[in-house]
Design an enzyme around this catalytic site. Structure first.
Site, PDB file in Angstrom:
ATOM      1  N   ASP B 209       0.831  -1.201   0.000  1.00  0.00           N
ATOM      2  CA  ASP B 209       0.000   0.000   0.000  1.00  0.00           C
ATOM      3  C   ASP B 209       0.871   1.259   0.000  1.00  0.00           C
ATOM      4  OD1 ASP B 209      -2.706   1.193   0.358  1.00  0.00           O
ATOM      5  OD2 ASP B 209      -1.796   1.952   2.199  1.00  0.00           O
ATOM      6  N   GLU B 251       0.988  -0.377  -5.156  1.00  0.00           N
ATOM      7  CA  GLU B 251      -0.046   0.634  -5.308  1.00  0.00           C
ATOM      8  C   GLU B 251       0.662   1.971  -5.403  1.00  0.00           C
ATOM      9  OE1 GLU B 251      -3.717   2.868  -3.150  1.00  0.00           O
ATOM     10  OE2 GLU B 251      -1.739   2.681  -2.310  1.00  0.00           O
TER      11      GLU B 251
END
Lengths: 424, 551, 233
Positions: B209, B251
């Protein structure tokens, strides 16, 4: 439009690939390699900037250029959208180029553009000259927006012109159209116009296209007329100065008068029911901020104008006799006799002259082409007078005079109607 | 233990052919009637996913957390949130998935922790606490001024005041998510331990993330810094040394050229999301012009042969419009989010079906693009049946409502009282669970679900979609998006009509002359390709996939 | 003798009277036919005029140059012209028809000669008319073109053109009538040659200065114009 065979297979194929569009931009060309690139860039930036979401297509009918103009039209791209727009366009810039056979005149170019607008279901269709020096992306917006956003059908341009530029329009076409049709259209013969899809379809369906010898001026005047008489919403858009490229052919005064005035009178005859009982005029809404800008001065050879006028007044007496009333002819001859310094062709006399020419045209007192040619020397006298009168005048003062002239045209309209309807 | 995978397919490039399915444990199936989905429930529904044809499950965060950012605020990296079950449940789930030859990818949310994490609780106790240096502290709030604020709707600054230790701490997202200090080797080592822990447990890979924001440096926008890349390279190396086949998914909501760096020389991430492509697919269909898609793929750099793009239509976040121009963003807002409630931050919080007006033809076209453009497709749970959303639920919860299994009690999601559900079900007459649910679609051979199964199967019938090259054709008709995918002698031609009306299109297929197109869904032969332009008539929003064969 | 004379006289007289008496009814009949013919022609003309006015016959020619052409030739508008032609045609036709029925020897021959000559006369007249019209048209065209092109003495040019066309037309008309073929040809040649010679002399001697001025104005000034003049449009 049952016999639409004038569109080539290749052109129809290209149109098929384009599919439905919102905006058609017409750009007729003929050997415009030097200037067309700039115009094309202005169109692309204008569309990307002001109509980024609309589907648009450029239609380029080419009259058989030998300098590679169509290739240039097909390939010119804007190199630096980011610096021009701070964005890149959302859509593909679609363009269709077609060559129509030489010798078919500009009528076919216009017909091609209108047919494309009709077939593609465009909401707006504009046309631009390929030799414009002073075009900006804003022109695209100025011509399209009134149609697209304000539901107008016809957008005539307003140019910032020098006081002695466009004298035929200022002295004849504009006031005569205003007095007859009752609409104030400053540029009734402009190439830069915007049409709604409805009007474009209407024009495309007319019969006039079968005549291949229609002139540019005549064609544009005819379109303006149909917009005025056909219950279409008409407006004007301020574009700024109009400067054409150096290579642009200069107009021949005799030919231009014959085409423009001839077409205007022909239209008057065709639509007499529309204008006969009208009086006064309505102002036409104008879009755009009318900024001031210095324009290139126009110099005119007064001596030659005067000479032509005087020769004409003397030598053409026999011809003018059959066109003008004796009073008017006498007054013109008096004007011709005036000394250079106090030379004036008075407004009222000019209005009556034009009106008598119009009525005589209607009654075909002599061959109509001869009649139009007979107007040329008188027009030159009027121009000479106009130039002498306003030699040192400012733009504002000239405008006031034109406004007054135009009002005289309106006030004396009964004179035209009387001459027009009189039995000869 | 190490690598619990039992699949015979040990291709290390498996992610190139995979079809991903993104799901939140909480949202899928509740096995214990507490109103919240759990691992046991998820395990029970594996058959459904296997049937659908997906082969990799990407799980959103399931770790202990105060759940102030849907689990992206982790309070313990090595356990399961009690709402979702136990570690044992997770292990069973992993085994069951692997038995079905499916892989599982989990979230590695290490840019920041929850402010409830013991590390932060330690660190904020005093300025000289040993954990103090695990986070980023400052006496003033004007350091790293050039870093943009991401959650513009809720946050005013990237610094938050800690009243206990009287200093500001750095956070790139919500203020309750303090950023970990990756300049501290202890932190990096701890992250490695977390990765090792999950890999040993059987997780096949990680979706990392907020990658671009790991490290901060003064005078930069604190994104994509070289130091960040060093840390990733380090972690990848450790991972490759310890385990055979790995998978890291980045990401990084950045322009393709910036994302490219995260592939390194094949020594950083295996896969990264292609964020800018997603809004442009929607834009292209709305504009009825292929330009946005071709432009963005032209601006996408080549990536190392072992790497792959991850492409998606919708996910658990808003349809992000960060990677578009202002002009394009305005257009997207006007066309897809006229209702201001649908807008969030720089994006649109909607699911696929409502975005395209529940138009089956457009849903199919969008999926045709997703499954045929270069990259591995990621399907967001519920989109395979055309689920709706509820933009009034706040934040992004509107696209995170319970899966709709049938038309019965709680849509078959849970036996709990409806009031206990973690989020209310979608219940309106158009998208409500009575109308849109798995069971009813299973009964129809022509439901969206049935169609999704079919298209996934067609995609998986060849490796050309996941691994092949792409060459765009340029027919004069800009409403047609046509491309040829080629891989190891296989050739597939894809033609999409981005327009709502029928169109003829002529394709220049001379390079493939003599070949015969075979429509991949029905298997029918089309006329042989010759010298002349190949004409195809496209219905509204129609797509064709042709296998080109020499016959 | 007397009796013979009287007898002959009376015979002659009676023959004469018998002849008169025989002719008189025919004469009366002829006169009646003629009168009826003219009256009929008049009525026909009247009806035709009404019909033509009703169908707006003149409107057919509105955009052609026929009406101004006729006006220039001092002729009435097309409907009037047609009606008059019909009137005269019918009237004269009846007259000739009637007189031939009188049965007078020789008269018939003369009448038929006249009737045979009429078409030639009409053709000749038409040729002349056409010539006049063309002369008028081209004369005016020359005049206008010369004025607009700033030539010196446009009216002279126009008159020359007009004169030549009229001469040409007159020659053709006379030729049509068969009047002195040779004379006409010679006369035409002489007058045409004279005009040409006159023009040549006029330009060569008298018009030397004019010619120079024209040439000067045409060539060197052209450059200057382009510099200081755009267009008075």
């Amino acid at each position: 439009m049952a016999e639409d065979t004038f569109l080539t297979d290749d052109f129809v194929r290209q149109l098929t690939a384009v599919g439905g569009v919102d905006i058609v931009v017409g750009l007729p060309t003929f050997n415009n390699r030097a200037t067309v690139g700039r115009v094309l860039n202005a169109i692309q930036v204008g569309l990307a900037k002001y109509f980024p979401r609309e589907r648009s297509v450029l239609i380029n009918p080419d009259g058989g250029s030998t300098d590679g103009t169509p290739e240039l039209v097909r390939t010119t791209t804007v190199e630096h959208y980011e610096t021009l727009l701070a964005a890149s366009p959302l859509r593909t810039f679609q363009r269709v180029s077609t060559v129509y056979p030489i010798g078919h005149g500009s009528g076919l170019a216009w017909r091609t553009i209108l047919a494309a607008a009709d077939l593609l279901g465009a909401k707006a269709c504009i046309s631009l000259s390929p030799d414009l020096e002073s075009i900006t992306p804003e022109w695209v917006d100025a011509l399209v927006r009134p149609i697209y956003k304000e539901k107008f059908d016809f957008v005539a341009p307003i140019y910032r012109r020098h006081k002695f530029d466009g004298l035929l329009i200022k002295n004849v076409l504009w006031p005569l159209i205003r007095a007859t049709y009752g609409s104030d259209i400053r540029e009734p013969t402009a190439t830069e116009v915007g049409l709604s899809g409805r009007l474009a379809s209407h024009l495309a369906a007319q019969d006039v296209w079968r005549q291949t010898d229609t002139s540019q001026e005549g064609l544009r005047l005819w379109m303006t007329t149909l917009a005025l008489v056909g219950n279409y919403r008409v407006c004007q858009a301020f574009l700024g100065p109009k400067t054409l490229g150096r290579n642009t052919a200069r107009h021949d005064i005799v030919a231009t008068v014959r085409q423009a005035v001839g077409e205007l009178l022909r239209c008057l005859e065709a639509h007499e029911a529309f204008w006969m009982n009208r009086s006064g005029s309505q102002p036409t809404p104008v879009f755009g901020f009318q900024y001031g800008v210095a324009v290139e001065p126009v110099r005119i050879n007064r001596a030659r104008l005067l000479q032509t006028f005087r020769t004409g007044a003397a030598e053409l007496a026999s011809v003018l006799q059959s066109i003008l009333t004796p009073t008017t002819l006498q007054q013109i001859q008096q004007v011709a006799a005036l000394d250079d310094r106090e030379f004036r062709f008075p407004d009222d006399l000019w209005v009556k002259t034009i009106y008598e020419f119009a009525a005589s045209y209607h009654h075909s007192v002599i061959n109509r082409d001869h009649l139009l040619q007979a107007l040329v020397p008188l027009y030159q006298g009027r121009v000479a007078s106009f130039v002498l009168q306003h030699y040192r005048a400012g733009a504002e003062e000239v405008e006031q005079h034109l406004e007054a002239l135009s009002r005289r045209f309106e006030e004396l309209k009964a004179y035209l109607v009387e001459g027009w309807t009189a039995k000869k | 233990m190490p690598d619990a995978r039992t699949q015979p397919d040990d291709d290390p490039l498996w992610y190139k052919d995979a079809v991903f399915y993104e799901v939140h444990v909480r949202a899928f199936y509740d096995s214990n009637a507490d109103g919240i989905g759990d691992f046991r429930g998820l395990t029970q529904k594996l058959d459904y996913l296997e049937e659908l044809g997906v082969d990799t499950i990407w799980l959103l965060p399931f770790y202990p957390s105060p759940l102030r950012d849907d689990g992206y605020d982790v309070a313990d990296y090595t356990d399961v949130h009690p709402n979702y079950g136990t570690l044992e449940d997770l292990k069973v789930f992993l085994e069951e998935a692997h038995r079905r030859r499916m892989r599982v990818v989990t979230e590695l949310v290490v840019n920041h922790t929850s402010d409830q994490h013991p590390w932060f609780q330690e660190a904020r106790k005093s300025r000289d606490n040993p954990k103090r240096n695990w986070y980023v502290w400052s006496d003033t709030d004007d350091r790293y001024r050039e870093a943009r604020i991401i959650f513009t709707d809720t946050e005013l600054s990237n610094w938050a005041w800690d009243p206990i230790s009287k200093q500001y701490y750095w956070h790139r997202f919500f203020s309750h998510q303090p950023d970990l200090n990756f300049d501290n080797p202890e932190v990096v080592e701890e992250v490695w331990k977390i990765m090792k822990y999950w890999r040993e447990l059987g997780v096949d890979g990680f979706r990392v993330d907020a990658v671009p924001y790991l490290v901060e440096r003064e005078g930069t926008n604190c994104e994509n810094l070289p130091e960040t890349h060093q840390i990733i390279k380090f972690l990848r190396r450790r991972l490759d040394e310890a385990f055979g086949s790995n998978f890291l998914l980045a990401e990084a909501n950045q322009w393709p050229a910036d994302v490219r760096a995260y592939f390194g020389d094949g020594d950083e991430f295996h896969m990264a999301f292609h964020f800018p492509l997603m809004p442009r697919m929607f834009m292209a269909v709305r504009l009825e012009d292929r330009k946005p898609i071709i432009d963005i793929l032209r601006r996408t750099p080549d990536i190392p042969p072992t790497c792959q793009w991850g492409i998606f239509l919708r996910n658990h976040d808003e349809l992000t419009l960060e990677m578009v121009s202002d002009e394009e963003r305005d257009y997207m807002y006007d066309e897809y989010a006229l209702d201001r409630a649908a807008r969030l931050n720089l994006g649109i919080r909607r699911r696929l079906a409502p975005l395209v007006d529940n138009d089956r033809r457009r849903i199919e076209l969008m999926n045709s693009l997703l499954l045929s453009l270069p990259g591995s497709p990621i399907i967001y749970y519920g989109d395979e049946i055309g689920m709706g959303d509820n933009i009034y639920l706040g934040d992004r919860n509107g696209v995170r409502t319970p899966m709709q299994w049938n038309g019965g009690w709680n849509a078959g999601f849970s036996q709990a009282d409806p009031e206990r559900l973690y989020l209310p079900l979608i219940a309106n007459p158009v998208y409500g669970y009575q109308r849109i649910n798995v069971e009813s679609q299973l009964r129809s051979a022509h439901s969206l679900l049935a169609w999704m199964k079919r298209i996934i199967r067609v995609r998986k019938s060849t490796r050309v979609f996941g691994r092949g090259s792409i060459e765009f054709l340029h027919p004069a008709n800009h409403r047609a998006l046509a491309y040829v995918r080629e891989y190891q002698g296989e050739t597939v031609l894809v033609v999409n009509n981005l327009s709502s009306s029928a169109h003829p299109v002529e394709l220049d297929l001379r390079r493939w002359r003599g070949m015969v197109p075979i429509e991949m869904f029905g298997g029918n032969l089309f006329p042989r390709i010759g010298e002349a332009p190949y004409p195809i008539t496209l219905g509204p929003y129609q797509y064709y996939w042709f296998r080109l064969r020499r016959l | 003798m007397w009796q013979y004379i009287v007898g002959t006289l009376s015979t002659t007289l009676s023959q004469f009277f018998r002849g008169i008496m025989g002719l008189l009814p025919r004469l009366v009949a002829v006169l009646i036919i003629i009168v009826i013919g003219w009256v009929g022609a008049f009525i026909l003309q009247w009806i035709l005029k009404k019909v033509l006015a009703w169908v707006r016959f003149n409107a057919l020619f509105r955009n052609t140059s026929l009406i101004p052409t006729l006006r220039k030739a001092a002729l009435p508008p097309p409907d009037e012209l047609l009606a008059r032609l019909v009137f005269w045609g019918v009237g004269l036709g009846f007259t000739f028809l009637a007189s031939s029925s009188l049965g007078i020897f020789g008269l018939q021959e003369e009448v038929s000669k006249i009737i045979l000559f009429i078409p030639q006369l009409v053709v000749a007249l038409l040729v002349l008319l056409l010539g006049l019209l063309l002369a008028n048209f081209f004369g005016r065209a020359t005049l206008l073109a010369a004025v607009n092109a700033n030539y010196a003495s446009p009216r002279f040019l126009s008159n020359v053109v007009q004169f030549l066309i009229v001469i040409f037309a007159a020659t053709m008309a006379l030729d049509q009538l068969g009047v002195g073929h040779r004379v006409v040809l010679i006369a035409f040649s002489i007058s045409f040659g004279a005009v040409m010679l006159g023009l040549a002399i006029a330009f060569g001697l008298g018009g030397r200065d004019v010619a120079r001025r024209i040439l000067e104005r045409q060539f060197p000034e052209k450059k200057k114009e382009e510099e200081d003049e755009i267009s008075p449009l």
